[in-house]
Structure formats: C-alpha cells, structure tokens
Design a protein around this motif. Structure first.
Motif, PDB file in Angstrom:
ATOM      1  N   MET A  92      16.624  40.811  65.574  1.00 10.01           N
ATOM      2  CA  MET A  92      15.455  40.453  66.397  1.00 10.01           C
ATOM      3  C   MET A  92      15.380  41.338  67.633  1.00 10.01           C
ATOM      4  SD  MET A  92      14.774  36.437  66.728  1.00 10.01           S
ATOM      5  CE  MET A  92      15.169  35.338  65.402  1.00 10.01           C
ATOM      6  N   LYS A  98      13.840  44.657  67.283  1.00 12.86           N
ATOM      7  CA  LYS A  98      12.384  44.713  67.090  1.00 12.86           C
ATOM      8  C   LYS A  98      11.607  44.635  68.413  1.00 12.86           C
ATOM      9  CE  LYS A  98      11.753  43.063  62.414  1.00 12.86           C
ATOM     10  NZ  LYS A  98      13.123  43.221  61.924  1.00 12.86           N
ATOM     11  N   MET A 149       7.588  45.723  69.883  1.00 14.89           N
ATOM     12  CA  MET A 149       6.579  44.657  70.000  1.00 14.89           C
ATOM     13  C   MET A 149       5.816  44.743  71.320  1.00 14.89           C
ATOM     14  SD  MET A 149       8.687  41.472  68.381  1.00 14.89           S
ATOM     15  CE  MET A 149       7.328  40.478  67.870  1.00 14.89           C
ATOM     16  N   ASN A 173      14.833  33.966  74.648  1.00 13.06           N
ATOM     17  CA  ASN A 173      15.215  32.548  74.639  1.00 13.06           C
ATOM     18  C   ASN A 173      16.725  32.411  74.790  1.00 13.06           C
ATOM     19  OD1 ASN A 173      15.233  29.766  74.201  1.00 13.06           O
ATOM     20  ND2 ASN A 173      15.308  30.004  71.969  1.00 13.06           N
ATOM     21  N   ALA A 231      17.990  26.654  69.861  1.00 17.60           N
ATOM     22  CA  ALA A 231      17.861  27.663  68.798  1.00 17.60           C
ATOM     23  C   ALA A 231      18.845  28.816  69.000  1.00 17.60           C
ATOM     24  CB  ALA A 231      16.435  28.203  68.620  1.00 17.60           C
ATOM     25  N   ARG A 254      13.499  31.780  78.703  1.00 14.74           N
ATOM     26  CA  ARG A 254      13.702  30.322  78.774  1.00 14.74           C
ATOM     27  C   ARG A 254      15.191  30.119  79.038  1.00 14.74           C
ATOM     28  NH1 ARG A 254      12.564  25.785  74.054  1.00 14.74           N
ATOM     29  NH2 ARG A 254      14.237  26.869  72.960  1.00 14.74           N
ATOM     30  N   GLY A 299       6.451  20.588  74.635  1.00 17.33           N
ATOM     31  CA  GLY A 299       7.645  20.704  73.785  1.00 17.33           C
ATOM     32  C   GLY A 299       7.655  19.547  72.806  1.00 17.33           C
ATOM     33  N   PRO A 300       6.927  19.675  71.696  1.00 14.75           N
ATOM     34  CA  PRO A 300       6.679  18.506  70.847  1.00 14.75           C
ATOM     35  C   PRO A 300       7.926  17.953  70.168  1.00 14.75           C
ATOM     36  CG  PRO A 300       5.851  20.492  69.774  1.00 14.75           C
ATOM     37  CD  PRO A 300       6.277  20.900  71.156  1.00 14.75           C
ATOM     38  N   VAL A 313       8.619  19.984  64.081  1.00 14.56           N
ATOM     39  CA  VAL A 313       8.434  20.702  65.351  1.00 14.56           C
ATOM     40  C   VAL A 313       6.936  20.951  65.509  1.00 14.56           C
ATOM     41  CG1 VAL A 313       8.979  22.781  66.687  1.00 14.56           C
ATOM     42  CG2 VAL A 313      10.717  21.773  65.191  1.00 14.56           C
ATOM     43  N   PRO A 323       5.454  25.164  70.347  1.00 15.78           N
ATOM     44  CA  PRO A 323       5.793  25.760  69.050  1.00 15.78           C
ATOM     45  C   PRO A 323       5.184  25.002  67.866  1.00 15.78           C
ATOM     46  CG  PRO A 323       7.575  24.348  69.790  1.00 15.78           C
ATOM     47  CD  PRO A 323       6.515  24.272  70.857  1.00 15.78           C
TER      48      PRO A 323
HETATM   49  C1  LIG Z   1      12.465  30.680  62.293  1.00 16.13           C
HETATM   50  C2  LIG Z   1      13.456  31.829  62.077  1.00 16.13           C
HETATM   51  C3  LIG Z   1      14.892  31.290  62.036  1.00 16.13           C
HETATM   52  C4  LIG Z   1      13.124  32.513  60.765  1.00 16.13           C
HETATM   53  O1  LIG Z   1      13.908  33.684  60.657  1.00 16.13           O
HETATM   54  P1  LIG Z   1      14.091  34.431  59.293  1.00 16.13           P
HETATM   55  O2  LIG Z   1      14.968  35.610  59.518  1.00 16.13           O
HETATM   56  O3  LIG Z   1      14.512  33.442  58.243  1.00 16.13           O
HETATM   57  O4  LIG Z   1      12.601  34.884  58.969  1.00 16.13           O
HETATM   58  P2  LIG Z   1      12.098  36.090  58.080  1.00 16.13           P
HETATM   59  O5  LIG Z   1      10.689  35.788  57.696  1.00 16.13           O
HETATM   60  O6  LIG Z   1      13.054  36.354  56.976  1.00 16.13           O
HETATM   61  O7  LIG Z   1      12.105  37.303  59.103  1.00 16.13           O
HETATM   62  C5  LIG Z   1      11.505  38.529  58.777  1.00 16.13           C
HETATM   63  C6  LIG Z   1      11.944  39.572  59.775  1.00 16.13           C
HETATM   64  O8  LIG Z   1      11.421  39.253  61.057  1.00 16.13           O
HETATM   65  C7  LIG Z   1      12.498  39.107  61.999  1.00 16.13           C
HETATM   66  N1  LIG Z   1      12.166  38.003  62.877  1.00 16.13           N
HETATM   67  C8  LIG Z   1      12.114  36.679  62.595  1.00 16.13           C
HETATM   68  N2  LIG Z   1      11.772  35.979  63.673  1.00 16.13           N
HETATM   69  C9  LIG Z   1      11.608  36.870  64.673  1.00 16.13           C
HETATM   70  C10 LIG Z   1      11.268  36.727  66.024  1.00 16.13           C
HETATM   71  N3  LIG Z   1      11.046  35.515  66.573  1.00 16.13           N
HETATM   72  N4  LIG Z   1      11.150  37.838  66.773  1.00 16.13           N
HETATM   73  C11 LIG Z   1      11.394  39.056  66.256  1.00 16.13           C
HETATM   74  N5  LIG Z   1      11.749  39.260  64.950  1.00 16.13           N
HETATM   75  C12 LIG Z   1      11.839  38.168  64.173  1.00 16.13           C
HETATM   76  C13 LIG Z   1      13.728  38.817  61.151  1.00 16.13           C
HETATM   77  O9  LIG Z   1      14.900  39.188  61.858  1.00 16.13           O
HETATM   78  C14 LIG Z   1      13.468  39.632  59.926  1.00 16.13           C
HETATM   79  O10 LIG Z   1      13.814  40.978  60.216  1.00 16.13           O
HETATM   80  P3  LIG Z   1      14.179  42.038  59.037  1.00 16.13           P
HETATM   81  O11 LIG Z   1      12.895  42.285  58.295  1.00 16.13           O
HETATM   82  O12 LIG Z   1      14.667  43.243  59.787  1.00 16.13           O
HETATM   83  O13 LIG Z   1      15.226  41.381  58.181  1.00 16.13           O
HETATM   84  C15 LIG Z   1      13.291  32.877  63.210  1.00 16.13           C
HETATM   85  O14 LIG Z   1      11.986  33.378  63.126  1.00 16.13           O
HETATM   86  C16 LIG Z   1      13.593  32.365  64.588  1.00 16.13           C
HETATM   87  O15 LIG Z   1      14.742  32.116  64.915  1.00 16.13           O
HETATM   88  N6  LIG Z   1      12.563  32.252  65.443  1.00 16.13           N
HETATM   89  C17 LIG Z   1      12.714  31.775  66.809  1.00 16.13           C
HETATM   90  C18 LIG Z   1      13.049  30.302  66.831  1.00 16.13           C
HETATM   91  C19 LIG Z   1      13.038  29.769  68.247  1.00 16.13           C
HETATM   92  O16 LIG Z   1      13.028  30.491  69.220  1.00 16.13           O
HETATM   93  N7  LIG Z   1      13.058  28.451  68.381  1.00 16.13           N
HETATM   94  C20 LIG Z   1      13.058  27.833  69.682  1.00 16.13           C
HETATM   95  C21 LIG Z   1      11.671  27.567  70.187  1.00 16.13           C
HETATM   96  S1  LIG Z   1      10.966  26.052  69.568  1.00 16.13           S
HETATM   97  C22 LIG Z   1      11.759  24.864  70.492  1.00 16.13           C
HETATM   98  O17 LIG Z   1      12.703  25.142  71.156  1.00 16.13           O
HETATM   99  C23 LIG Z   1      11.240  23.459  70.436  1.00 16.13           C
HETATM  100  C24 LIG Z   1      10.925  22.893  71.828  1.00 16.13           C
HETATM  101  C25 LIG Z   1       9.746  23.488  72.484  1.00 16.13           C
HETATM  102  O18 LIG Z   1      12.011  23.027  72.705  1.00 16.13           O
HETATM  103  C26 LIG Z   1      10.629  21.406  71.634  1.00 16.13           C
HETATM  104  O19 LIG Z   1       9.566  21.107  71.070  1.00 16.13           O
HETATM  105  O20 LIG Z   1      11.454  20.603  72.054  1.00 16.13           O
END
Ligand SMILES: CC(C)(COP(=O)(O)OP(=O)(O)OC[C@H]1O[C@@H](n2cnc3c(N)ncnc32)[C@H](O)[C@@H]1OP(=O)(O)O)[C@@H](O)C(=O)NCCC(=O)NCCSC(=O)C[C@](C)(O)C(=O)O
Ligand SMILES: [Mg+2]
Length: 359
Positions: A43, A46, A50, A60, A64, A94, A183-184, A198, A254
């Motif tokens: 990540m 990248k 971006m 973050n 997570a 964050r 923050g749902p 979420v 989110p």
């Molecule tokens: C959902 C996950 C695990 C899927 O991650 P994945 O690797 O399984 O997904 P993918 O579709 O296979 O990813 C494709 C490509 O995109 C990249 N990639 C994927 N995501 C990102 C990103 N965000 N930024 C930059 N690059 C990203 C990933 O590394 C991969 O790279 P590659 O092609 O080289 O292999 C992943 O996207 C992720 O960890 N995202 C961020 C999650 C996050 O920050 N969660 C916390 C906020 S929500 C929250 O906290 C709640 C709240 C508010 O507090 C409350 O309601 O209470």
C-alpha cells in the motif's frame, strides 16, 4: 463555545510561539479521504502515485493496523511524508485513540517530523469537548517547539454514543476543528445496535406497505411491498447541523462492503444530499465513487447557474420551468455553483465539463 475559553481568547494560540489559529476553515476539496496502512509495503508503495488522483491521502495508525505494526505504521508515515511532494492533495493522519498506549507517541513523533506537511489530524472515538481541548493544547505546544507557521487542523470521528450526544460542543471546541466523520462500526457497537457491518444499510430495517382490505378486513397475508430505510439518517443529519452551525465540514465515513460499489454509491449520495462534503475510501476503487458523488453533476450546475442568472439582484421571486425561485432557492444554487468552482480549480476534467455549460 462549550463553556471553555472566553470569546476574546478563543482565537489566541494555546502555547507561546504556536501559530495563530484560523478564524475560518478553508473549503479545500475533500471528496475522498483515502485510507492507507503505512506499515503495509504494498500500500505504501502506491501512495506517491496516488497524489493528484485523490483529494486527501490519510495515513491510518488506528484500527485496521495490527498492534504489532503500530510503530512501523507511524515510522512508515514519517518516511512517506518526507519523500513525497503532495501538491494540492492533502495529507491527513488518523492517530490512535487518546486512551491507547500509542496516541501520545503518535503526536510527539509526527508533529516534529512532518508537521509542516500534515494538514489534518483525525482523532477517533471523541467523547466530548475535553478530548479536543487535550489535543488542541498538545498540538500547540508541539507546533511551537517545531517552529511551525500554520496550525494543524483537527477532525473528530463520531463513533460513541456520548460523542454523538456531545456533537455540538465537539464541533465548537477549538478553532482547529476542521470537520467530523461518521464512524458507523464503532458507533453501532457502542449503541448496541444489532448490526455486524461497517456502514451501509440493513435489510431488516424497513417499513411495510399497509395490508389491502377485503370486505373491511385487513389481509395481512397479502404480498406487500417493503422499503428499506436508512439506519444512519438521524446521525448524519444531526452531524451535518452541528458542523454547519460551527462552520466546519461533515463527512460520511467508511463503507465496508468493498465489492458492492452500487450500495456504496447510494450511501455516499445520501450523505452528499444531506450536506456532507466527502466520504472515506478504504480501497482504491472507492475513490472514483466518492469523486463522482461529491462533485455536483453538470446538470445541477447548469440549473444552478440558470437560477443565479434569472434571479438578477438576488431578491424577489421568478418563475423558471414552471417552478418558483426566490432568495432561498438562489442560496442553494450558490452552494452548488461555489462547490463547482472549487472543484474546477483542482480537477481539469470537471473544469472542462462545467465550462461547457452555458447559463
Ligand atoms: C480492505 C482491504 C484489507 C482489502 O485489501 P486487499 O489487498 O484484499 O484488496 P485487493 O483488492 O486485493 O487489493 C488490490 C491492490 O490494491 C492495494 N490496496 C488495497 N487497499 C489499498 C488502499 N487502501 N490503499 C492503497 N492500495 C490499496 C493492494 O495492496 C493490492 O495491491 P497489489 O495489486 O500490488 O497486490 C484493504 O483495502 C485495506 O486494508 N483497506 C484499508 C482499511 C482501513 O483503513 N480500515 C480502517 C478504516 S474503517 C474504520 O476504521 C471504521 C471506523 C470509522 O473506525 C468505525 O466505523 O468505527
Ligand atoms: Mg472506529
């Protein structure tokens, strides 16, 4: 102003040598706040590419991020911020919750190292004005020590029942307050809602059409339409009012069902229509959704410009396409036109689309 500082002191720095607080929060486009994990090498790699494709990049450090990676995430963010030129893209972080073992080190590390590049610090699980006052003073001390010349702004996540009950005082707790996000997930848990998602809706939260009546008897067994309702309507509407009242910006948070890009767009649009200026993006594919939803459509901008032109000096009432327009509809149209102008200034494609419109 939440019973804290007197009016005359509200805009004074909280530490000798700290930058003067802003009297107005700049309206910088922030349609998508894109979350990345700075401890995840894939990540992190990248992020530089971006820049320019998203309004806000957010490193973050909180939920997570695995507990074992907290220090790596903090250090990773410092490294990325130092080596990246962000241009018009904002850099946010964050930090960890204020009662966690990491929040103090997050702030005391980030401000001296990259305070000149950090636009906004997002604080999770804010309960009341006291949490903002704590961060406010600490930031002022750290800014003074680091010799920063502009204040770092603060964004609160609304994710506890007490935070929700105190949302107005949170929004007005400091001139640093830039905005609030829903923050749902944490909010649902804290409220003991019976959901496991979420953000987004739930098929069980619905209203049902009245039963048809046969010979004066209601046939409750008949097929009846149901309509799913928005679980977040009250919360978002209240958050929007609290933010508008204090001149700061509300955001939907989110949407965890990354695959369901259609429902994500619906949820974002509900928030947009209610007054939010942006939403979070957790995966690269959610950036385009937020950018689309939180940019006024060409049709809406065209209509808004027609109303502005038709209203002349802005007073009185006129008829346009069979509808009455007056001072108040003009004001709504001005919101649309101003937003379009701000976005056109940073987005060449939108600029072209909006310029193609004739009033
Ligand atoms: C959902 C996950 C695990 C899927 O991650 P994945 O690797 O399984 O997904 P993918 O579709 O296979 O990813 C494709 C490509 O995109 C990249 N990639 C994927 N995501 C990102 C990103 N965000 N930024 C930059 N690059 C990203 C990933 O590394 C991969 O790279 P590659 O092609 O080289 O292999 C992943 O996207 C992720 O960890 N995202 C961020 C999650 C996050 O920050 N969660 C916390 C906020 S929500 C929250 O906290 C709640 C709240 C508010 O507090 C409350 O309601 O209470
Ligand atoms: Mg949370």
């Amino acid at each position: 102003m939440s019973g804290s500082r007197s009016a005359k002191d509200f805009f004074r720095p909280l530490a000798v040598g700290a930058p003067t607080p802003l009297t107005e929060i700049p309206a910088r486009p922030s349609r998508a706040i894109h979350f990345f994990d700075p401890s995840n090498p894939k990540m992190a790699a990248k992020v530089p590419d971006m820049v320019g494709t998203v309004d806000v990049l957010l490193g973050n450090l909180e939920d997570a991020i695995k507990a074992d990676n907290k220090v790596a995430a903090r250090e990773g963010l410092v490294e990325i911020a130092k080596k990246t030129e962000f241009g018009a893209t904002q850099l946010w972080t964050r930090i960890n919750a204020l009662d966690s073992p990491w929040a103090l080190d997050d702030l005391t590390t980030l401000v001296p190292a990259i305070g000149d590049k950090l636009d906004v610090v997002m604080v999770p699980k804010v309960q009341g004005a006291e949490d903002i006052h704590y961060v406010d003073r600490l930031l002022a001390q750290l800014e003074a020590k680091a010799g920063l010349d502009r204040p770092i702004l603060v964004h609160a996540i609304l994710e506890t029942a007490r935070g929700m009950a105190n949302v107005e005082e949170i929004c007005g707790a400091s001139p640093r307050m830039q905005g609030v996000s829903l923050g749902p997930a944490d909010l649902a848990a804290d409220r003991r809602m019976k959901t496991t998602r979420v953000g987004g809706g739930h098929p069980g939260y619905l209203v049902r059409e009245d039963p048809p009546s046969e010979n004066g008897v209601a046939n409750i067994e008949a097929t009846r339409a149901t309509f799913q309702q928005d679980l977040w309507h009250y919360t978002i509407a209240r958050m929007v009012d609290a933010c508008a009242m204090h001149g700061i910006y509300p955001y939907y948070g989110p949407f965890g069902d990354i695959a369901d890009v259609i429902a994500c767009e619906d949820q974002f649009r509900n928030a947009y229509l209610l007054g939010c200026v942006g939403a979070w993006s957790l995966h690269p594919k959610q950036i385009a959704i937020a950018n689309k939803v939180f940019s006024p459509s060409v049709e809406d901008v065209a209509h808004a410009r027609r109303v502005v032109a038709a209203m002349g000096d802005g007073t009185g009432a006129v008829m346009l396409d069979g509808k009455m327009e007056d001072d108040a509809s003009l004001k709504q149209c001005l919101v649309m036109v101003e937003l379009a102008e701000q976005l056109a200034a940073i987005d060449p494609e939108l600029k072209q689309a909006y310029e193609g419109i004739t009033a």
